[in-house]
Write a protein that holds these residues in place. Structure first.
Motif, PDB file in Angstrom:
ATOM      1  N   GLU A 104       0.824  -1.198   0.000  1.00 61.14           N
ATOM      2  CA  GLU A 104       0.000   0.000   0.000  1.00 61.14           C
ATOM      3  C   GLU A 104       0.866   1.260   0.000  1.00 61.14           C
ATOM      4  OE1 GLU A 104      -3.672   1.888   2.646  1.00 61.14           O
ATOM      5  OE2 GLU A 104      -3.090  -0.216   2.877  1.00 61.14           O
ATOM      6  N   GLU A 105       1.972   1.229   0.735  1.00 57.97           N
ATOM      7  CA  GLU A 105       2.873   2.380   0.754  1.00 57.97           C
ATOM      8  C   GLU A 105       3.519   2.591  -0.610  1.00 57.97           C
ATOM      9  OE1 GLU A 105       5.568   1.458   3.840  1.00 57.97           O
ATOM     10  OE2 GLU A 105       4.122   1.820   5.475  1.00 57.97           O
ATOM     11  N   ALA A 106       3.812   1.511  -1.300  1.00 57.32           N
ATOM     12  CA  ALA A 106       4.383   1.635  -2.648  1.00 57.32           C
ATOM     13  C   ALA A 106       3.384   2.270  -3.601  1.00 57.32           C
ATOM     14  CB  ALA A 106       4.806   0.265  -3.164  1.00 57.32           C
ATOM     15  N   ALA A 107       2.116   1.922  -3.453  1.00 56.72           N
ATOM     16  CA  ALA A 107       1.087   2.530  -4.306  1.00 56.72           C
ATOM     17  C   ALA A 107       0.982   4.024  -4.050  1.00 56.72           C
ATOM     18  CB  ALA A 107      -0.254   1.839  -4.060  1.00 56.72           C
ATOM     19  N   ASP A 145       3.409   5.897  -2.939  1.00 57.03           N
ATOM     20  CA  ASP A 145       4.627   6.506  -3.486  1.00 57.03           C
ATOM     21  C   ASP A 145       4.511   6.737  -4.981  1.00 57.03           C
ATOM     22  OD1 ASP A 145       5.794   6.549  -1.007  1.00 57.03           O
ATOM     23  OD2 ASP A 145       6.865   4.639  -1.283  1.00 57.03           O
ATOM     24  N   LEU A 146       3.694   5.921  -5.647  1.00 55.40           N
ATOM     25  CA  LEU A 146       3.511   6.054  -7.091  1.00 55.40           C
ATOM     26  C   LEU A 146       2.419   7.047  -7.451  1.00 55.40           C
ATOM     27  CD1 LEU A 146       3.849   2.312  -8.165  1.00 55.40           C
ATOM     28  CD2 LEU A 146       5.532   4.139  -8.450  1.00 55.40           C
ATOM     29  N   GLY A 147       1.839   7.712  -6.463  1.00 52.33           N
ATOM     30  CA  GLY A 147       0.889   8.777  -6.746  1.00 52.33           C
ATOM     31  C   GLY A 147      -0.524   8.544  -6.272  1.00 52.33           C
ATOM     32  N   CYS A 148      -0.826   7.394  -5.707  1.00 51.62           N
ATOM     33  CA  CYS A 148      -2.182   7.126  -5.224  1.00 51.62           C
ATOM     34  C   CYS A 148      -2.408   7.813  -3.884  1.00 51.62           C
ATOM     35  CB  CYS A 148      -2.400   5.623  -5.066  1.00 51.62           C
ATOM     36  SG  CYS A 148      -2.483   4.711  -6.616  1.00 51.62           S
ATOM     37  N   ALA A 173      -5.329   3.893  -2.776  1.00 47.93           N
ATOM     38  CA  ALA A 173      -4.383   2.807  -2.500  1.00 47.93           C
ATOM     39  C   ALA A 173      -5.074   1.673  -1.736  1.00 47.93           C
ATOM     40  CB  ALA A 173      -3.196   3.335  -1.696  1.00 47.93           C
TER      41      ALA A 173
END
Length: 272
Positions: free
Chosen positions: A166-169, A171-174, A179
């Motif tokens: 979820e944190e990666a999502a 970081d990608l702008g969500c 997310a």
């Protein structure tokens, strides 16, 4: 290299397994078989017949009670799943919430509280609010009870979830909501489905709380069956219970297929 000896079940383990399965499922098997009994006497076999199924579908009071139970179970399970999922998310992600201990204690209290106390307290609440007892009072009461079970099931899944996805999502702008919907929700969907099934079954089976919160003309199927069983068991009751067992079996099989399909899609979409 020496081959490992194959593990074999002892006679004691086999006997315990057979006795356990017989204790659980033999009464159900007898109930299903005797639902096709042509005799009016429950304990006397009179041949195969669908007579009692036909009588059930011609019994308007029983059909109304069954429809009432199905509606209450479906609506209360859906509400309990929504509220339970939100509560589980708050408990899993709100480590810094100061009232977390109090909130979790109030949320889990109905799990250990006797149903008589829960039903009586809800009855006093509805009387104080001057609410007419019927479909919605029973639905609210069942939602209050089953939401706790949904919370436990979903929270257990959230506790084992890797939050880095979820944190990666994010970081990608969500944003956090997107997310959660795009990443977390598909991963916890099997537990949500399991929670809904559990809530549906508990609502369909409840007698105590429904007896406190129901009103005239809104009796559920368990209350109707209980009131008739006190005067003597009719073969028609076996037919009704068999139909309920069949419905629950269909729901469980459908939910299992949906869960496997969701898991297969998730594994197929996962990066290598």
């Amino acid at each position: 290299m020496t081959a490992r000896p194959r593990s074999r079940m002892s006679r004691f383990n086999v006997s315990a397994l057979v006795l356990g399965l017989a204790f659980l499922y033999l009464p159900i098997a007898i109930l299903v078989i005797y639902s096709f009994n042509a005799s009016k006497l429950v304990t006397v076999w009179g041949g195969w017949s669908l007579r009692w199924y036909a009588e059930f579908f011609n019994d308007r009071a029983m059909l109304d009670a069954a429809w009432m139970s199905l509606r209450v179970a479906a609506v209360s399970a859906s509400l309990a799943t929504l509220l339970g999922t939100l509560a589980a998310t708050a408990l899993s992600r709100g480590e810094r919430f100061k009232g977390r201990t109090l909130f979790s204690g109030m949320l889990y209290a109905p799990l250990v509280m006797p149903e008589v106390i829960t039903g009586l307290s809800l009855l006093l609440l509805f009387v104080a609010l001057n609410a007419e007892r019927g479909f919605w009072t029973v639905t609210i009461a069942h939602t209050t009870l089953t939401m706790c079970f949904v919370t436990v099931v979903v929270q257990a899944r959230l506790g084992k979830l890797d939050r880095s996805l979820e944190e990666a999502a994010m970081d990608l702008g969500c944003d956090p909501l997107r997310a959660f919907v795009s990443v977390t929700l598909p991963l916890i969907l099997p537990s949500i489905v399991a929670g809904w099934m559990l809530a549906f079954t508990l609502s369909l089976d409840d007698v105590v709380i429904a007896s406190f919160t129901t009103g005239p003309g809104s009796a559920t199927l368990p209350i109707r069956i209980y009131s008739e069983v006190r005067l003597g068991v009719r073969p028609q009751i076996n037919a009704i219970c068999t139909l309920v067992l069949g419905l629950i079996t269909v729901v469980i099989v459908a939910a299992s297929f949906a869960t496997k399909l969701t898991s297969a899609r998730g594994e197929g979409a996962a990066p290598l």
